[in-house]
Design an enzyme around this catalytic site. Structure first.
Site, PDB file in Angstrom:
ATOM      1  N   PHE A  35      47.497  43.541  82.898  1.00 28.96           N
ATOM      2  CA  PHE A  35      47.755  42.216  83.462  1.00 28.96           C
ATOM      3  C   PHE A  35      49.208  41.810  83.190  1.00 28.96           C
ATOM      4  O   PHE A  35      49.936  41.461  84.118  1.00 28.96           O
ATOM      5  CB  PHE A  35      46.764  41.178  82.898  1.00 28.96           C
ATOM      6  CG  PHE A  35      47.055  39.784  83.365  1.00 28.96           C
ATOM      7  CD1 PHE A  35      47.232  39.512  84.717  1.00 28.96           C
ATOM      8  CD2 PHE A  35      47.182  38.726  82.464  1.00 28.96           C
ATOM      9  CE1 PHE A  35      47.528  38.218  85.162  1.00 28.96           C
ATOM     10  CE2 PHE A  35      47.475  37.437  82.903  1.00 28.96           C
ATOM     11  CZ  PHE A  35      47.654  37.195  84.245  1.00 28.96           C
ATOM     12  N   GLY A  37      50.891  43.866  80.761  1.00 27.50           N
ATOM     13  CA  GLY A  37      51.440  45.090  80.165  1.00 27.50           C
ATOM     14  C   GLY A  37      51.909  46.039  81.258  1.00 27.50           C
ATOM     15  O   GLY A  37      51.621  45.834  82.437  1.00 27.50           O
ATOM     16  N   VAL A  58      39.025  44.195  78.291  1.00 18.73           N
ATOM     17  CA  VAL A  58      38.248  43.917  77.066  1.00 18.73           C
ATOM     18  C   VAL A  58      37.088  42.959  77.281  1.00 18.73           C
ATOM     19  O   VAL A  58      36.268  42.774  76.382  1.00 18.73           O
ATOM     20  CB  VAL A  58      39.119  43.363  75.905  1.00 18.73           C
ATOM     21  CG1 VAL A  58      40.021  44.422  75.333  1.00 18.73           C
ATOM     22  CG2 VAL A  58      39.869  42.119  76.310  1.00 18.73           C
ATOM     23  N   LYS A  90      37.996  34.026  78.728  1.00 15.56           N
ATOM     24  CA  LYS A  90      37.091  35.186  78.673  1.00 15.56           C
ATOM     25  C   LYS A  90      37.717  36.318  77.871  1.00 15.56           C
ATOM     26  O   LYS A  90      37.051  36.982  77.092  1.00 15.56           O
ATOM     27  CB  LYS A  90      36.786  35.692  80.091  1.00 15.56           C
ATOM     28  CG  LYS A  90      35.825  34.824  80.856  1.00 15.56           C
ATOM     29  CD  LYS A  90      35.514  35.510  82.176  1.00 15.56           C
ATOM     30  CE  LYS A  90      34.596  34.692  83.034  1.00 15.56           C
ATOM     31  NZ  LYS A  90      34.432  35.267  84.377  1.00 15.56           N
ATOM     32  N   LYS A 104      31.440  46.612  64.351  1.00 16.60           N
ATOM     33  CA  LYS A 104      30.165  46.574  63.630  1.00 16.60           C
ATOM     34  C   LYS A 104      29.443  47.917  63.786  1.00 16.60           C
ATOM     35  O   LYS A 104      28.955  48.490  62.823  1.00 16.60           O
ATOM     36  CB  LYS A 104      29.315  45.439  64.223  1.00 16.60           C
ATOM     37  CG  LYS A 104      27.974  45.257  63.571  1.00 16.60           C
ATOM     38  CD  LYS A 104      27.218  44.127  64.265  1.00 16.60           C
ATOM     39  CE  LYS A 104      25.736  44.228  63.955  1.00 16.60           C
ATOM     40  NZ  LYS A 104      24.939  43.368  64.832  1.00 16.60           N
ATOM     41  N   TYR A 144      44.298  29.005  76.101  1.00 18.32           N
ATOM     42  CA  TYR A 144      44.862  29.952  75.125  1.00 18.32           C
ATOM     43  C   TYR A 144      44.525  29.499  73.698  1.00 18.32           C
ATOM     44  O   TYR A 144      43.954  30.256  72.920  1.00 18.32           O
ATOM     45  CB  TYR A 144      46.377  30.014  75.331  1.00 18.32           C
ATOM     46  CG  TYR A 144      47.089  31.016  74.445  1.00 18.32           C
ATOM     47  CD1 TYR A 144      46.974  32.389  74.673  1.00 18.32           C
ATOM     48  CD2 TYR A 144      47.892  30.593  73.384  1.00 18.32           C
ATOM     49  CE1 TYR A 144      47.643  33.317  73.865  1.00 18.32           C
ATOM     50  CE2 TYR A 144      48.560  31.510  72.574  1.00 18.32           C
ATOM     51  CZ  TYR A 144      48.433  32.861  72.830  1.00 18.32           C
ATOM     52  OH  TYR A 144      49.094  33.775  72.021  1.00 18.32           O
ATOM     53  N   LYS A 148      41.764  31.313  71.352  1.00 17.41           N
ATOM     54  CA  LYS A 148      42.169  31.984  70.108  1.00 17.41           C
ATOM     55  C   LYS A 148      41.448  31.375  68.905  1.00 17.41           C
ATOM     56  O   LYS A 148      41.135  32.077  67.945  1.00 17.41           O
ATOM     57  CB  LYS A 148      43.688  31.872  69.923  1.00 17.41           C
ATOM     58  CG  LYS A 148      44.485  32.743  70.889  1.00 17.41           C
ATOM     59  CD  LYS A 148      44.448  34.203  70.480  1.00 17.41           C
ATOM     60  CE  LYS A 148      45.383  35.057  71.308  1.00 17.41           C
ATOM     61  NZ  LYS A 148      45.379  36.464  70.896  1.00 17.41           N
TER      62      LYS A 148
HETATM   63  P1  NAD Z   1      51.801  40.681  76.312  1.00 15.89           P
HETATM   64  O1  NAD Z   1      51.386  39.835  77.440  1.00 15.89           O
HETATM   65  O2  NAD Z   1      53.036  41.503  76.447  1.00 15.89           O
HETATM   66  O3  NAD Z   1      50.644  41.658  75.860  1.00 15.89           O
HETATM   67  C1  NAD Z   1      49.280  41.417  76.082  1.00 15.89           C
HETATM   68  C2  NAD Z   1      48.657  42.711  76.577  1.00 15.89           C
HETATM   69  O4  NAD Z   1      47.238  42.503  76.763  1.00 15.89           O
HETATM   70  C3  NAD Z   1      49.209  43.148  77.944  1.00 15.89           C
HETATM   71  O5  NAD Z   1      49.488  44.519  77.903  1.00 15.89           O
HETATM   72  C4  NAD Z   1      48.070  42.828  78.911  1.00 15.89           C
HETATM   73  O6  NAD Z   1      48.081  43.634  80.054  1.00 15.89           O
HETATM   74  C5  NAD Z   1      46.868  43.044  78.017  1.00 15.89           C
HETATM   75  N1  NAD Z   1      45.674  42.325  78.476  1.00 15.89           N
HETATM   76  C6  NAD Z   1      45.582  41.028  78.866  1.00 15.89           C
HETATM   77  N2  NAD Z   1      44.317  40.740  79.198  1.00 15.89           N
HETATM   78  C7  NAD Z   1      43.594  41.872  79.011  1.00 15.89           C
HETATM   79  C8  NAD Z   1      42.231  42.213  79.205  1.00 15.89           C
HETATM   80  N3  NAD Z   1      41.341  41.311  79.662  1.00 15.89           N
HETATM   81  N4  NAD Z   1      41.826  43.477  78.935  1.00 15.89           N
HETATM   82  C9  NAD Z   1      42.722  44.407  78.477  1.00 15.89           C
HETATM   83  N5  NAD Z   1      44.029  44.142  78.299  1.00 15.89           N
HETATM   84  C10 NAD Z   1      44.455  42.884  78.556  1.00 15.89           C
HETATM   85  O7  NAD Z   1      51.933  39.692  75.056  1.00 15.89           O
HETATM   86  P2  NAD Z   1      52.371  39.982  73.550  1.00 15.89           P
HETATM   87  O8  NAD Z   1      53.462  39.031  73.220  1.00 15.89           O
HETATM   88  O9  NAD Z   1      52.576  41.418  73.329  1.00 15.89           O
HETATM   89  O10 NAD Z   1      51.077  39.489  72.756  1.00 15.89           O
HETATM   90  C11 NAD Z   1      50.133  40.381  72.211  1.00 15.89           C
HETATM   91  C12 NAD Z   1      49.106  39.598  71.389  1.00 15.89           C
HETATM   92  O11 NAD Z   1      49.765  38.893  70.325  1.00 15.89           O
HETATM   93  C13 NAD Z   1      48.345  38.552  72.196  1.00 15.89           C
HETATM   94  O12 NAD Z   1      46.998  38.541  71.755  1.00 15.89           O
HETATM   95  C14 NAD Z   1      49.019  37.260  71.822  1.00 15.89           C
HETATM   96  O13 NAD Z   1      48.140  36.177  71.938  1.00 15.89           O
HETATM   97  C15 NAD Z   1      49.421  37.522  70.381  1.00 15.89           C
HETATM   98  N6  NAD Z   1      50.559  36.660  69.986  1.00 15.89           N
HETATM   99  C16 NAD Z   1      51.809  36.915  70.470  1.00 15.89           C
HETATM  100  C17 NAD Z   1      52.844  36.070  70.096  1.00 15.89           C
HETATM  101  C18 NAD Z   1      54.260  36.294  70.555  1.00 15.89           C
HETATM  102  O14 NAD Z   1      55.118  35.486  70.248  1.00 15.89           O
HETATM  103  N7  NAD Z   1      54.592  37.350  71.249  1.00 15.89           N
HETATM  104  C19 NAD Z   1      52.597  34.961  69.277  1.00 15.89           C
HETATM  105  C20 NAD Z   1      51.305  34.739  68.848  1.00 15.89           C
HETATM  106  C21 NAD Z   1      50.289  35.597  69.190  1.00 15.89           C
END
Ligand code: NAD
Ligand code: UDP
Length: 313
Positions: A35, A37, A58, A90, A104, A144, A148
């Site tokens: 999405f 990535g 997921v 979701k 688990k 979001y 979370k």
């Molecule tokens: P990102 O958007 O680059 O990475 C998220 C990845 O999850 C992407 O590759 C996307 O394709 C994949 N994805 C989304 N929905 C999916 C699904 N339903 N099934 C499978 N894959 C799915 O964002 P990021 O910055 O790399 O963030 C990664 C994680 O870290 C996230 O959970 C985010 O909430 C958390 N996070 C990031 C930050 C930040 O500042 N970058 C801060 C707090 C938390």
């Protein structure tokens, strides 16, 4: 050698984590629905026989014999998580249930990539893990934030009810190479705008603050958390405590890129937190971890990455 599942492994953080884990000699399964990535983020890992790439969402169950799971799948930029807010909820909630169910079943350790957003627009500053937060449950960011928060609840309940070995980290704003050019988050927006000579978009008056962590520090913190003994489950803040206003960030980016871009004002998005800074005493104490890469050094590497990216389009 462990077999490690990284959900969201083709994203910004996930791709760096996969690379690090392979470098440590582990076998890595990278699961992503692409999405936000990209294959480009992990294409350099494809020739490694210990790296497996799986297209999977997921929100539906996935089974594999693994020792550890890093659950990162979820869009993280406000632009992307608000694009399809129902799907965002979701992904957080059903994704957590599916990964906890897998943990688990195969007795894996599972780490949740939670976020500073669980603190909402914080009334406690800097944010300590014991603070319950100030989140609007019905606003545009709730898909979001509440997704979370619910994932954290599920992690705690699977731990208490089923004895699942969990770890929760609350990540604060992280930046670095492999963020999408159109990611929409502030560091990538400002750098790309500055390099293209476009106006720098300041939302609101730019007095809101954030604390920016470079990707390598986060990877170090999250892998240290995974390695802790079972008595420590978190949540633990992983972030850089140096706090900047958004205006200060814009000025730094302009100075470092030598850009002629001008600052322009745009409306402040609703529920945009006014301040954010992690209290990292717990991480220091339990993980013997603190960030080492300060803003200027991290920006230098990130600017170099986007300069390269802009040459290829
Ligand atoms: P990102 O958007 O680059 O990475 C998220 C990845 O999850 C992407 O590759 C996307 O394709 C994949 N994805 C989304 N929905 C999916 C699904 N339903 N099934 C499978 N894959 C799915 O964002 P990021 O910055 O790399 O963030 C990664 C994680 O870290 C996230 O959970 C985010 O909430 C958390 N996070 C990031 C930050 C930040 O500042 N970058 C801060 C707090 C938390
Ligand atoms: N922001 C901004 N201009 C942009 C993008 C973001 O001024 O082009 C602001 C945004 O309003 C917020 C801060 O920068 O106050 C950080 O936004 P980001 O989306 O990076 O992360 P988050 O709000 O989730 O911390």
């Amino acid at each position: 050698m462990k077999r490690i599942l990284v959900t969201g492994g083709a994203g910004f953080i996930g791709s760096h984590l996969c690379e690090y884990l392979l470098g440590q000699g582990h076998e890595v399964i990278c699961l992503d629905n692409y999405f936000t990535g990209r294959k480009a983020n992990i294409v350099h890992l494809l020739s490694n026989p210990y790296f497996e790439l799986v297209r999977h969402d997921v929100t539906t169950p996935y089974f594999a014999e693994v020792d550890e799971i890093y659950n990162l799948a979820c869009p993280a930029s406000p632009v992307h998580y608000q694009y399809n807010p129902i799907k965002t909820v979701k992904t957080s909630v059903m994704g957590a249930i599916n990964m906890l169910g897998l943990a688990k079943r195969v007795k894996a350790k599972v780490l949740q990539a939670s976020t500073s957003e669980v603190y909402g627009d914080p009334a406690v500053h800097p944010q300590v893990e014991a603070y319950w937060g100030n989140v609007n449950p019905i606003g545009l960011r709730s898909c979001y934030d509440e997704g979370k928060r619910c994932a954290e609840t599920l992690f705690m309940d699977y731990h208490r009810q089923n004895g699942v070995r969990i770890k929760i980290i609350r990540i604060f704003n992280t930046y670095g190479p492999r963020m999408l050019m159109n990611d929409g988050r502030v560091v990538s927006n400002f750098i790309v705008q500055a390099l293209k000579g476009e106006d720098i978009t300041i939302y609101g008056d730019g007095s809101q603050t954030r604390s920016f962590q470079y990707i390598d520090d986060l990877v170090a913190g999250m892998t240290r958390m995974m390695a802790t003994d079972e008595s420590f489950i978190g949540p633990v803040n992983i972030g850089n405590p140096h706090e900047f206003t958004i205006l200060e960030l814009a000025e730094k980016v302009i100075a470092m890129t030598g850009s002629a871009s001008k600052l322009i004002r745009k409306p402040l998005p609703s529920d945009d937190p006014t301040q954010r800074r992690p209290d990292i005493r717990l991480a220091k104490e339990r993980l013997d971890w603190e960030p080492h890469i300060q803003l200027e050094e991290g920006l230098k590497k990130t600017i170099a990455y986007f300069e390269q990216q802009l040459k290829t389009i």
